[in-house]
Design a protein around this motif. Structure first.
Motif, PDB file in Angstrom:
ATOM      1  N   PHE A   5      -6.976  17.266  -2.310  1.00  0.00           N
ATOM      2  CA  PHE A   5      -5.694  16.648  -1.974  1.00  0.00           C
ATOM      3  C   PHE A   5      -6.331  15.838  -0.706  1.00  0.00           C
ATOM      4  CE2 PHE A   5      -3.114  20.387  -3.404  1.00  0.00           C
ATOM      5  CZ  PHE A   5      -2.522  19.580  -4.379  1.00  0.00           C
ATOM      6  N   LEU A   6      -5.670  14.800  -0.604  1.00  0.00           N
ATOM      7  CA  LEU A   6      -6.127  13.808   0.536  1.00  0.00           C
ATOM      8  C   LEU A   6      -4.803  13.359   1.426  1.00  0.00           C
ATOM      9  CD1 LEU A   6      -8.325  11.649  -1.397  1.00  0.00           C
ATOM     10  CD2 LEU A   6      -9.120  13.248   0.311  1.00  0.00           C
ATOM     11  N   ALA A   7      -4.827  12.977   2.594  1.00  0.00           N
ATOM     12  CA  ALA A   7      -3.826  12.854   3.517  1.00  0.00           C
ATOM     13  C   ALA A   7      -3.303  11.194   3.140  1.00  0.00           C
ATOM     14  CB  ALA A   7      -4.300  12.787   4.879  1.00  0.00           C
ATOM     15  N   GLY A   8      -2.132  10.937   3.040  1.00  0.00           N
ATOM     16  CA  GLY A   8      -1.754   9.658   3.033  1.00  0.00           C
ATOM     17  C   GLY A   8      -1.398   9.442   1.297  1.00  0.00           C
ATOM     18  N   VAL A   9      -1.604  10.294   0.600  1.00  0.00           N
ATOM     19  CA  VAL A   9      -1.755  10.238  -0.902  1.00  0.00           C
ATOM     20  C   VAL A   9      -0.355  10.901  -1.383  1.00  0.00           C
ATOM     21  CG1 VAL A   9      -2.739  10.199  -3.023  1.00  0.00           C
ATOM     22  CG2 VAL A   9      -4.106   9.642  -1.110  1.00  0.00           C
TER      23      VAL A   9
ATOM     24  N   SER B  13      -0.255   1.753   5.497  1.00  0.00           N
ATOM     25  CA  SER B  13      -1.547   0.898   5.609  1.00  0.00           C
ATOM     26  C   SER B  13      -1.278  -0.571   5.437  1.00  0.00           C
ATOM     27  CB  SER B  13      -2.368   1.413   4.692  1.00  0.00           C
ATOM     28  OG  SER B  13      -2.244   1.204   3.392  1.00  0.00           O
ATOM     29  N   ARG B  14      -0.152  -1.007   4.999  1.00  0.00           N
ATOM     30  CA  ARG B  14       0.094  -2.402   5.050  1.00  0.00           C
ATOM     31  C   ARG B  14       1.645  -2.386   5.607  1.00  0.00           C
ATOM     32  NH1 ARG B  14      -2.244  -5.121  -0.566  1.00  0.00           N
ATOM     33  NH2 ARG B  14      -4.342  -4.649  -0.108  1.00  0.00           N
ATOM     34  N   THR B  15       1.812  -3.939   5.855  1.00  0.00           N
ATOM     35  CA  THR B  15       3.160  -4.161   6.350  1.00  0.00           C
ATOM     36  C   THR B  15       3.908  -4.679   5.108  1.00  0.00           C
ATOM     37  OG1 THR B  15       2.435  -6.608   6.634  1.00  0.00           O
ATOM     38  CG2 THR B  15       2.195  -4.921   8.480  1.00  0.00           C
ATOM     39  N   VAL B  16       5.203  -4.885   5.499  1.00  0.00           N
ATOM     40  CA  VAL B  16       6.299  -5.186   4.680  1.00  0.00           C
ATOM     41  C   VAL B  16       5.690  -6.652   3.657  1.00  0.00           C
ATOM     42  CG1 VAL B  16       7.995  -3.940   5.025  1.00  0.00           C
ATOM     43  CG2 VAL B  16       7.765  -6.125   5.836  1.00  0.00           C
TER      44      VAL B  16
ATOM     45  N   GLU C   8       0.958   2.796  -3.146  1.00  0.00           N
ATOM     46  CA  GLU C   8      -0.342   3.143  -2.847  1.00  0.00           C
ATOM     47  C   GLU C   8      -0.624   2.755  -1.195  1.00  0.00           C
ATOM     48  OE1 GLU C   8      -1.092  -0.823  -4.961  1.00  0.00           O
ATOM     49  OE2 GLU C   8      -0.015   1.041  -5.020  1.00  0.00           O
ATOM     50  N   HIS C   9       0.187   2.073  -0.796  1.00  0.00           N
ATOM     51  CA  HIS C   9      -0.026   1.502   0.597  1.00  0.00           C
ATOM     52  C   HIS C   9       1.162   2.297   1.554  1.00  0.00           C
ATOM     53  CE1 HIS C   9      -3.034  -1.152  -0.584  1.00  0.00           C
ATOM     54  NE2 HIS C   9      -2.289  -1.656  -1.254  1.00  0.00           N
ATOM     55  N   GLN C  10       2.173   2.920   0.922  1.00  0.00           N
ATOM     56  CA  GLN C  10       3.168   3.607   1.791  1.00  0.00           C
ATOM     57  C   GLN C  10       2.686   4.840   2.478  1.00  0.00           C
ATOM     58  OE1 GLN C  10       6.523   4.755  -0.732  1.00  0.00           O
ATOM     59  NE2 GLN C  10       6.677   2.543  -1.319  1.00  0.00           N
ATOM     60  N   ARG C  11       1.875   5.761   1.990  1.00  0.00           N
ATOM     61  CA  ARG C  11       1.204   6.898   2.743  1.00  0.00           C
ATOM     62  C   ARG C  11       2.106   7.654   3.336  1.00  0.00           C
ATOM     63  NH1 ARG C  11      -3.961   5.501   5.979  1.00  0.00           N
ATOM     64  NH2 ARG C  11      -2.659   4.752   7.654  1.00  0.00           N
ATOM     65  N   GLY C  12       3.151   7.817   3.010  1.00  0.00           N
ATOM     66  CA  GLY C  12       4.553   8.705   3.399  1.00  0.00           C
ATOM     67  C   GLY C  12       5.576   8.216   2.730  1.00  0.00           C
ATOM     68  N   PHE C  13       6.776   8.937   2.985  1.00  0.00           N
ATOM     69  CA  PHE C  13       8.110   8.680   2.335  1.00  0.00           C
ATOM     70  C   PHE C  13       8.628   7.582   3.396  1.00  0.00           C
ATOM     71  CE2 PHE C  13       7.477  12.894   0.493  1.00  0.00           C
ATOM     72  CZ  PHE C  13       7.628  12.484  -0.875  1.00  0.00           C
TER      73      PHE C  13
ATOM     74  N   THR D  11       7.406   5.906   8.250  1.00  0.00           N
ATOM     75  CA  THR D  11       7.460   7.168   7.622  1.00  0.00           C
ATOM     76  C   THR D  11       7.761   8.211   8.638  1.00  0.00           C
ATOM     77  OG1 THR D  11       5.074   7.408   7.684  1.00  0.00           O
ATOM     78  CG2 THR D  11       6.032   6.299   6.095  1.00  0.00           C
ATOM     79  N   ALA D  12       7.585   9.578   8.185  1.00  0.00           N
ATOM     80  CA  ALA D  12       7.666  10.716   9.227  1.00  0.00           C
ATOM     81  C   ALA D  12       6.520  10.502  10.372  1.00  0.00           C
ATOM     82  CB  ALA D  12       7.619  12.005   8.583  1.00  0.00           C
TER      83      ALA D  12
END
Length: 907
Positions: free
Chosen positions: A534-538, A568-571, A593-598, A644-645
């Motif tokens: 498990f990795l953070a942001g995935v 990790s990226r902008t819109v 893959e770049h959202q890293r959160g809900f 995200t949170a």
């Protein structure tokens, strides 16, 4: 003495007073002779300054053997520090004698001792004691200061050269002792001393035992640390009066050659001594020695035997511990080790103890290493991952060391179809743990086995589901990581006969994903999903399946993050669009893959230098646009951030300068005109593409009438084609029976040909004149059933008769048939005018203004033949548009005028 009179004492003063000093113990012994008194006054002064040190009345009895009196005094100050003067007198109540002669105990501060000195030196005292140190300054120097350890202390002057300080409640010293130093006025150390502060010994837990039923071995605990080191200050031990020279530090033990039921231990140092005792019977204190010569006579996959030897005296001891297993038996010297693992290395050691009156386990033997034999592997843990209805992958977990039972040499996969009663077998290397499959036969069974040098494992089976539910139809819930894993729970399923399976993978993965899974027993309805991957942001997607003998069924789905991070990226694709005084911002969603959160929503900011002003907080993550309203003219910069949170991303920024809205209207008009120009150029190119060698269109205005005519000059050069007859249908009533082109029979063509030969009029002109004449006489449009005269003029080499039918009048395409005023027609809606019929060209319609009596209409010859409207040689549709005014008159449209100028080259 009394005032006014002298009283003479009847007591004689002490005689022969003598002083003896023990400087190690700082004790002063005073002796004198006197035959009668038992009470005496003693006075002690520092000789040089004549300061009182002691003035005390003491009781001292006479020693009958010597006839002397002796009194001892312990000085708080070392006796070397300065000279003391002592005198004694007898006392009987209030009656006192004269003082004895003064006796002086010389100190080391006399002028003949010129060196600097410090006392006491090297003394050992218990922790918590008080102690006075003195410094004798060298003759001719001045005193500076006194230091205890690293602390400056206050001093007292005892004599011209001697200064002293008293330390109270001293703490333990370090191994080298506590330093006390003295310095002169130049801050140079001139003298120093060391004191050792510690504790007397305090051992505990004396225990004596035997290893061979003869000798004795006693052990004890050292107890607290004495803080005293060195040969003279360390603690010494004796056992039953015999020295224990090997008892040092942590090795607190001492032995005797013969058993004795009682033992006394004495511990002693400079500060005191302590005693311990122990007593026991021989048979109750047996601790066997370690076995020797360990061997492994037999070794198998799951067990092995171990043997050893020991001394004769302890053969009768019947109890041994091997590894972590206990075995008992009389004269025990071999055991069988069970529950071992195949192909595993082991190290074994043995210790023994007495089963009767068990005291303690003996010492461990030296270790013995061996390796068990291999055995066939366990069945692999397999899973079926379906990528689509017919494509999937068979997965299995690598076998661990405890599961492989030896080096794995490979895997065998069998795909068996029950309907076709056929199977496909594949052998894979040991480094492969998956196999892609293309399954068209539902209900097929997949079997996986593992192989090592010892054999083949039991088969692991899985059935391909007959029906794969659409995963999108299964609701997906959020699950939160609780620090140790993802907790999942569900409602029991009736068909979960062989339990449940939970699989998970990286949600953003699209191909060859790393799928992990666990199996849960049928009686459990919850589990904790844990993985070191498990990795953070995935984002991970979890799926729950019910397992049965037939197949697996998807029950529930979850997704979640081990730890949410900021995107990790902008819109992407942020763009502004001016709508009057408003600006609409639009953007795309951030790739998964770049959202890293809900993604919880978006924030829209107005950017001014480094300052951000919040304009909106969009809490709907699916909404990807926002309109900023009522802006004044100027330049603006907007920033949109997804959050995200864990927080917001870095933000995407876009700029826009608001222009007056009239500029935008002009721009729209120019764009529309540009588009129309391009369209007309394309139309023009299409016209010039026809295969006419000479096709010149001339536009002229007929004198006096304002009518537009199209005249053909020269001869039409058309490729030979069959002669055609054209029937123009103009009736407003649609005749469904004539919806297609109809070919006129050859007989009709010949009949018209004779008739055409009787006139000198060109064929094309005769056709149009006939139409005009019929229109003038009848004052109506031709009915769909009427036929026009055929045009039989020769066109170089051949002719063709064509009948056109099905032309709807609603589209206003018709030849010119009447005078300047066209008959009034039914009004049609604008949509009908905007939609040309099939076969028309760009909405151009024939001119309906025609004056039959016009001189140009009566002209002979092909050079000046006026037609109602230009036509294509391949169609009867007339191409010039027209417009009908409110009075019912037709005027050329601006578009037609522009087109006319374009074709003629006029400005």
């Amino acid at each position: 003495c009394r005032q006014g009179s002298a009283v003479v004492s009847r007591l004689a003063p002490p005689q022969q007073v003598r002083l003896d000093a023990d400087k190690e113990t700082q004790t002063l012994s005073v002796t004198w002779e006197d035959g009668h008194a038992s009470t005496f006054d003693v006075e002690i002064l520092r000789t040089e300054l004549m300061e009182m040190v002691l003035n005390e009345t003491v009781g001292v009895t006479e020693d009958q053997s010597t006839g002397k009196h002796q009194w001892n005094w312990t000085s708080p100050v070392p006796l070397e520090c300065t000279s003391l003067s002592v005198k004694v007198r007898s006392r009987d109540g209030q009656d006192v004698s004269e003082w004895s002669s003064q006796q002086i105990l010389p100190g080391l501060d006399l002028p003949d001792n010129t060196d600097s000195q410090m006392y006491p030196e090297g003394k050992t005292v218990p922790v918590g004691s008080n102690m006075t140190f003195c410094c004798i300054v060298e003759e001719g120097q001045q005193f500076g200061s006194l230091w205890y350890k690293d602390t400056l202390v206050k001093e007292n002057m005892l004599s011209r050269r001697t200064y002293a300080t008293t330390m109270t409640n001293q703490g333990p010293s370090n191994p080298s002792g506590t330093n006390v130093v003295c310095s002169n006025e130049k801050k140079m150390i001139i003298a120093g001393a060391v004191v050792f502060v510690g504790y007397p010994p305090l051992p505990s837990d004396l225990v004596c035992e035997t290893h061979d039923l003869i000798s004795v071995d006693c052990q004890w605990s050292k107890g607290r640390d004495t803080y005293l080191f060195g040969m003279t200050r360390q603690t010494y031990y004796t056992l039953n009066g015999r020295n224990c020279p090997k008892a040092r530090n942590s090795n607190m033990r001492c032995g005797l050659e013969q058993w004795d039921g009682n033992w006394t231990l004495v511990a002693r140092n400079l500060l005191g001594e302590f005693r311990l005792t122990d007593a026991a019977e021989l048979g109750h204190r047996v601790r066997p020695v370690a076995p020797v010569n360990l061997t492994t006579p037999e070794v198998y996959s799951w067990n092995a035997s171990v043997g050893w030897l020991w001394k004769d005296k302890v053969k009768s001891l019947n109890g041994c511990l091997s590894g972590h297993q206990t075995y008992t038996g009389y004269g025990l010297n071999t055991v069988v080790l069970k529950d071992l693992q195949p192909d595993e290395k082991y190290s074994v050691k043995v210790r023994c103890g007495s089963q009767k009156n068990f005291w303690k386990w003996g010492e461990w033997s030296l270790p013995l290493s061996f390796q068990t034999k291999m055995d066939r592997p366990v069945a692999p843990d397999i899973w079926l991952w379906m990528d689509s209805d017919n494509l999937g992958r068979v997965l299995w977990k690598p076998l661990t060391k405890s599961e492989s039972h030896g080096q794995i040499s490979g895997y065998e996969v069998i795909l068996w179809s029950p309907e076709e009663n056929s199977q496909q077998t594949l052998t894979l290397p040991r480094s492969v743990y998956s196999l892609p499959i293309n399954v068209t036969d539902r209900g097929s069974k997949v079997t996986v086995t593992a192989r090592n040098p010892a054999g083949v494992s039991l088969p692991a089976n899985i059935v391909i589901p007959r029906y794969l539910p659409d995963a999108e139809d299964t609701a997906i819930s959020k699950v939160a990581f609780n620090g140790s894993g993802f907790p999942l729970s569900w409602v029991a399923h009736a068909n979960a006969s062989c339990g449940y399976v939970v699989d998970w993978y990286n949600t953003s993965c699209t191909q060859d994903c790393n799928v992990e899974w666990i199996k849960v027993a049928a009686d459990n309805t919850n589990t904790m999903v844990q993985s070191g991957n498990f990795l953070a942001g995935v984002r991970y997607k979890f799926s729950l399946y019910a397992c049965s003998s037939e197949s697996t069924v998807l029950l529930e789905r979850w997704h979640g993050y081990m730890q949410e991070l900021v995107p990790s990226r902008t819109v992407p694709r942020l763009s502004p669009n001016q709508e009057g005084a408003d600006v609409q911002l639009t953007w795309d969603q951030i790739p998964l893959e770049h959202q890293r959160g809900f993604i919880l929503g978006y924030t829209v900011y107005l950017t001014n230098a480094s300052h951000l002003t919040l304009l909106a907080n969009i809490t709907d993550p699916q909404l990807t646009n926002h309109t900023v309203r009522n802006l004044v003219l100027g330049s603006y910069k907007f920033t949109v951030k997804a959050y995200t949170a864990a927080g917001e991303d870095g933000g995407a920024t876009v700029s826009i300068s608001l222009e007056p809205y009239t500029y935008w209207l002009i721009m729209e008009i120019l764009v529309a005109l540009g588009t129309m120009t391009c369209l007309l150029i394309v139309i023009t190119i299409a016209f010039t593409g026809f295969s006419f060698s000479i096709f010149t269109i001339l536009w002229k205005t007929m004198p006096g009438t304002g009518l537009i005519c199209v005249c053909f000059q020269g001869t039409l050069d058309v490729k030979p084609s069959p002669h055609s007859m054209v029937h123009i249908v103009e009736d407003s009533v649609w005749d469904s029976s004539k919806e297609a082109l109809v070919t006129v029979p050859e007989e009709d063509e010949e009949g018209t040909g004779d008739e055409a030969a009787d006139t000198d009029e060109p064929a094309s002109l005769r056709y149009y004149n006939q139409v005009v004449e019929e229109g003038s006489s009848s004052q109506r449009r031709p009915h769909a059933s009427d036929s026009s005269a055929s045009s039989t003029g020769s066109m170089d080499s051949g002719h063709t008769d064509v009948t056109y039918t099905g032309i709807q009048t609603s589209a206003c395409y018709r030849p010119q048939m009447q005078s300047a005023s066209c008959p009034e027609e039914p009004q049609t809606g604008p949509e009908e005018h905007l939609q040309p019929p099939v076969g028309s060209f760009g909405g151009y319609q024939p001119q309906c203004s025609w004056k039959q009596d016009s001189p140009e209409a009566d002209g002979d010859g092909l050079d000046q033949t006026c037609l109602g409207s230009p036509t294509s040689v391949t169609s009867s549709q007339f191409l010039l548009p027209y417009d009908t005014s409110e009075e019912g008159k037709e005027y050329p449209s601006s578009a037609s005028t522009w087109f006319h100028n374009l074709l003629t080259g006029k400005p």
